[in-house]
Design a protein around this motif. Structure first.
Motif, PDB file in Angstrom:
ATOM      1  N   SER A  17       3.496 -53.401  -3.345  1.00 46.20           N
ATOM      2  CA  SER A  17       3.126 -51.993  -3.296  1.00 46.20           C
ATOM      3  C   SER A  17       3.875 -51.319  -2.161  1.00 46.20           C
ATOM      4  CB  SER A  17       1.617 -51.809  -3.118  1.00 46.20           C
ATOM      5  OG  SER A  17       1.215 -52.225  -1.837  1.00 46.20           O
ATOM      6  N   LEU A  18       4.171 -50.037  -2.370  1.00 46.70           N
ATOM      7  CA  LEU A  18       4.807 -49.194  -1.368  1.00 46.70           C
ATOM      8  C   LEU A  18       3.930 -47.978  -1.138  1.00 46.70           C
ATOM      9  CD1 LEU A  18       8.466 -49.188  -2.734  1.00 46.70           C
ATOM     10  CD2 LEU A  18       7.669 -50.346  -0.679  1.00 46.70           C
ATOM     11  N   GLN A  19       3.851 -47.540   0.120  1.00 47.68           N
ATOM     12  CA  GLN A  19       3.141 -46.318   0.456  1.00 47.68           C
ATOM     13  C   GLN A  19       3.803 -45.723   1.689  1.00 47.68           C
ATOM     14  OE1 GLN A  19      -1.007 -46.679   1.686  1.00 47.68           O
ATOM     15  NE2 GLN A  19      -1.451 -44.670   0.816  1.00 47.68           N
ATOM     16  N   SER A  20       3.944 -44.406   1.697  1.00 47.60           N
ATOM     17  CA  SER A  20       4.512 -43.742   2.867  1.00 47.60           C
ATOM     18  C   SER A  20       3.424 -42.967   3.586  1.00 47.60           C
ATOM     19  CB  SER A  20       5.657 -42.809   2.469  1.00 47.60           C
ATOM     20  OG  SER A  20       5.166 -41.686   1.766  1.00 47.60           O
ATOM     21  N   GLY A  21       3.702 -42.648   4.839  1.00 42.36           N
ATOM     22  CA  GLY A  21       2.790 -41.837   5.637  1.00 42.36           C
ATOM     23  C   GLY A  21       3.580 -40.882   6.508  1.00 42.36           C
ATOM     24  N   PHE A  22       2.979 -39.758   6.804  1.00 42.85           N
ATOM     25  CA  PHE A  22       3.564 -38.747   7.678  1.00 42.85           C
ATOM     26  C   PHE A  22       2.579 -38.598   8.828  1.00 42.85           C
ATOM     27  CE2 PHE A  22       5.246 -34.061   7.614  1.00 42.85           C
ATOM     28  CZ  PHE A  22       5.872 -34.267   8.836  1.00 42.85           C
ATOM     29  N   VAL A  23       2.983 -38.976  10.032  1.00 43.10           N
ATOM     30  CA  VAL A  23       2.103 -39.054  11.190  1.00 43.10           C
ATOM     31  C   VAL A  23       2.493 -37.991  12.208  1.00 43.10           C
ATOM     32  CG1 VAL A  23       1.255 -40.524  13.069  1.00 43.10           C
ATOM     33  CG2 VAL A  23       1.960 -41.555  10.897  1.00 43.10           C
ATOM     34  N   ASN A  24       1.487 -37.337  12.794  1.00 42.28           N
ATOM     35  CA  ASN A  24       1.707 -36.456  13.926  1.00 42.28           C
ATOM     36  C   ASN A  24       0.922 -37.058  15.077  1.00 42.28           C
ATOM     37  OD1 ASN A  24       1.475 -34.325  15.866  1.00 42.28           O
ATOM     38  ND2 ASN A  24       2.187 -32.940  14.272  1.00 42.28           N
ATOM     39  N   LEU A  25       1.615 -37.370  16.174  1.00 41.29           N
ATOM     40  CA  LEU A  25       0.981 -38.045  17.308  1.00 41.29           C
ATOM     41  C   LEU A  25       1.357 -37.332  18.596  1.00 41.29           C
ATOM     42  CD1 LEU A  25      -0.595 -40.427  18.550  1.00 41.29           C
ATOM     43  CD2 LEU A  25       1.501 -41.765  18.417  1.00 41.29           C
ATOM     44  N   TYR A  36      -0.976 -39.466   3.649  1.00 40.59           N
ATOM     45  CA  TYR A  36      -0.421 -40.603   2.913  1.00 40.59           C
ATOM     46  C   TYR A  36       0.093 -40.174   1.548  1.00 40.59           C
ATOM     47  CZ  TYR A  36      -3.235 -43.310   6.227  1.00 40.59           C
ATOM     48  OH  TYR A  36      -3.796 -43.839   7.355  1.00 40.59           O
ATOM     49  N   SER A  37       1.028 -40.957   1.027  1.00 36.98           N
ATOM     50  CA  SER A  37       1.417 -40.824  -0.380  1.00 36.98           C
ATOM     51  C   SER A  37       0.469 -41.686  -1.205  1.00 36.98           C
ATOM     52  CB  SER A  37       2.857 -41.312  -0.592  1.00 36.98           C
ATOM     53  OG  SER A  37       2.920 -42.731  -0.466  1.00 36.98           O
ATOM     54  N   ALA A  38       0.549 -41.529  -2.499  1.00 41.24           N
ATOM     55  CA  ALA A  38      -0.157 -42.449  -3.380  1.00 41.24           C
ATOM     56  C   ALA A  38       0.507 -43.824  -3.265  1.00 41.24           C
ATOM     57  CB  ALA A  38      -0.086 -41.953  -4.820  1.00 41.24           C
ATOM     58  N   ILE A  51      10.470 -44.373  -7.963  1.00 36.94           N
ATOM     59  CA  ILE A  51       9.243 -44.291  -7.182  1.00 36.94           C
ATOM     60  C   ILE A  51       9.274 -43.008  -6.354  1.00 36.94           C
ATOM     61  CG2 ILE A  51       7.866 -45.398  -5.392  1.00 36.94           C
ATOM     62  CD1 ILE A  51       9.262 -48.026  -6.174  1.00 36.94           C
ATOM     63  N   ALA A  52       8.185 -42.246  -6.375  1.00 36.70           N
ATOM     64  CA  ALA A  52       8.029 -41.064  -5.524  1.00 36.70           C
ATOM     65  C   ALA A  52       6.967 -41.376  -4.485  1.00 36.70           C
ATOM     66  CB  ALA A  52       7.632 -39.859  -6.358  1.00 36.70           C
ATOM     67  N   LEU A  53       7.327 -41.271  -3.226  1.00 36.16           N
ATOM     68  CA  LEU A  53       6.407 -41.578  -2.133  1.00 36.16           C
ATOM     69  C   LEU A  53       6.208 -40.345  -1.247  1.00 36.16           C
ATOM     70  CD1 LEU A  53       7.758 -45.096  -1.140  1.00 36.16           C
ATOM     71  CD2 LEU A  53       5.686 -44.585  -2.423  1.00 36.16           C
ATOM     72  N   THR A  54       5.814 -39.250  -1.840  1.00 34.99           N
ATOM     73  CA  THR A  54       5.632 -38.000  -1.123  1.00 34.99           C
ATOM     74  C   THR A  54       4.221 -37.930  -0.542  1.00 34.99           C
ATOM     75  OG1 THR A  54       7.125 -36.954  -2.702  1.00 34.99           O
ATOM     76  CG2 THR A  54       5.790 -35.493  -1.327  1.00 34.99           C
ATOM     77  N   PRO A  55       4.100 -37.828   0.797  1.00 34.56           N
ATOM     78  CA  PRO A  55       2.771 -37.697   1.395  1.00 34.56           C
ATOM     79  C   PRO A  55       2.054 -36.450   0.866  1.00 34.56           C
ATOM     80  CG  PRO A  55       4.363 -38.283   3.068  1.00 34.56           C
ATOM     81  CD  PRO A  55       5.142 -37.948   1.815  1.00 34.56           C
ATOM     82  N   SER A  56       0.739 -36.462   0.941  1.00 35.44           N
ATOM     83  CA  SER A  56      -0.084 -35.398   0.360  1.00 35.44           C
ATOM     84  C   SER A  56       0.042 -34.062   1.079  1.00 35.44           C
ATOM     85  CB  SER A  56      -1.553 -35.831   0.350  1.00 35.44           C
ATOM     86  OG  SER A  56      -1.981 -36.083   1.677  1.00 35.44           O
ATOM     87  N   GLY A  57       0.622 -34.035   2.260  1.00 34.75           N
ATOM     88  CA  GLY A  57       0.780 -32.783   2.997  1.00 34.75           C
ATOM     89  C   GLY A  57       1.354 -33.052   4.369  1.00 34.75           C
ATOM     90  N   VAL A  58       1.334 -32.011   5.189  1.00 34.51           N
ATOM     91  CA  VAL A  58       1.832 -32.112   6.558  1.00 34.51           C
ATOM     92  C   VAL A  58       0.636 -32.343   7.476  1.00 34.51           C
ATOM     93  CG1 VAL A  58       3.034 -30.868   8.398  1.00 34.51           C
ATOM     94  CG2 VAL A  58       3.750 -30.569   6.012  1.00 34.51           C
ATOM     95  N   PRO A  59       0.712 -33.358   8.344  1.00 42.37           N
ATOM     96  CA  PRO A  59      -0.421 -33.613   9.237  1.00 42.37           C
ATOM     97  C   PRO A  59      -0.568 -32.503  10.275  1.00 42.37           C
ATOM     98  CG  PRO A  59       1.414 -35.046   9.791  1.00 42.37           C
ATOM     99  CD  PRO A  59       1.800 -34.306   8.552  1.00 42.37           C
ATOM    100  N   ALA A  60      -1.797 -32.283  10.718  1.00 43.15           N
ATOM    101  CA  ALA A  60      -2.078 -31.270  11.726  1.00 43.15           C
ATOM    102  C   ALA A  60      -1.665 -31.768  13.105  1.00 43.15           C
ATOM    103  CB  ALA A  60      -3.565 -30.938  11.710  1.00 43.15           C
ATOM    104  N   GLY A  61      -1.433 -30.843  14.015  1.00 45.63           N
ATOM    105  CA  GLY A  61      -1.151 -31.196  15.390  1.00 45.63           C
ATOM    106  C   GLY A  61       0.198 -30.707  15.862  1.00 45.63           C
TER     107      GLY A  61
END
Length: 98
Positions: A17-25, A36-38, A51-61
């Motif tokens: 399985s593959l999953q991507s994430g977009f993190v704001n730290l 996260y993506s699906a 495969i499309a690994l697009t995160p669900s949105g832009v993280p806050a911060g």
């Protein structure tokens, strides 16, 4: 992507399985957020897949932004997928820092 040619997988693995994430730290405040993506779960075979690994949105911060990619391996037994106990091949990797 053709798994048998493009992924090094552990012995006994039948799926991955593959999953991507977009993190704001924010290192100053310790605040963080992640989207996260699906999860894309595919058999390890010669089938070519898109495969499309697009995160669900832009993280806050207001901190640094990271793109991460997770790959995990599974073995199918009697129609059920089980995570491999050998985590040596499971990886969470920082792909990009913005």
């Amino acid at each position: 992507m053709k798994p048998t040619e493009q992924i090094r997988f552990p012995e006994g693995a039948t799926h991955f399985s593959l999953q991507s994430g977009f993190v704001n730290l924010d290192f100053e405040t310790g605040a963080s957020d992640i989207t996260y993506s699906a999860v894309s779960n595919l058999p390890i075979d010669g089938t070519v897949s898109t495969i499309a690994l697009t995160p669900s949105g832009v993280p806050a911060g207001a901190g640094l932004e990271f793109m991460v990619l997770l790959i995990e391996f599974f073995q199918e037994v009697n129609g059920q997928q089980y995570a491999l106990n050998n985590g040596a091949y499971n990886v969470l990797n920082i792909v990009e820092v913005v």
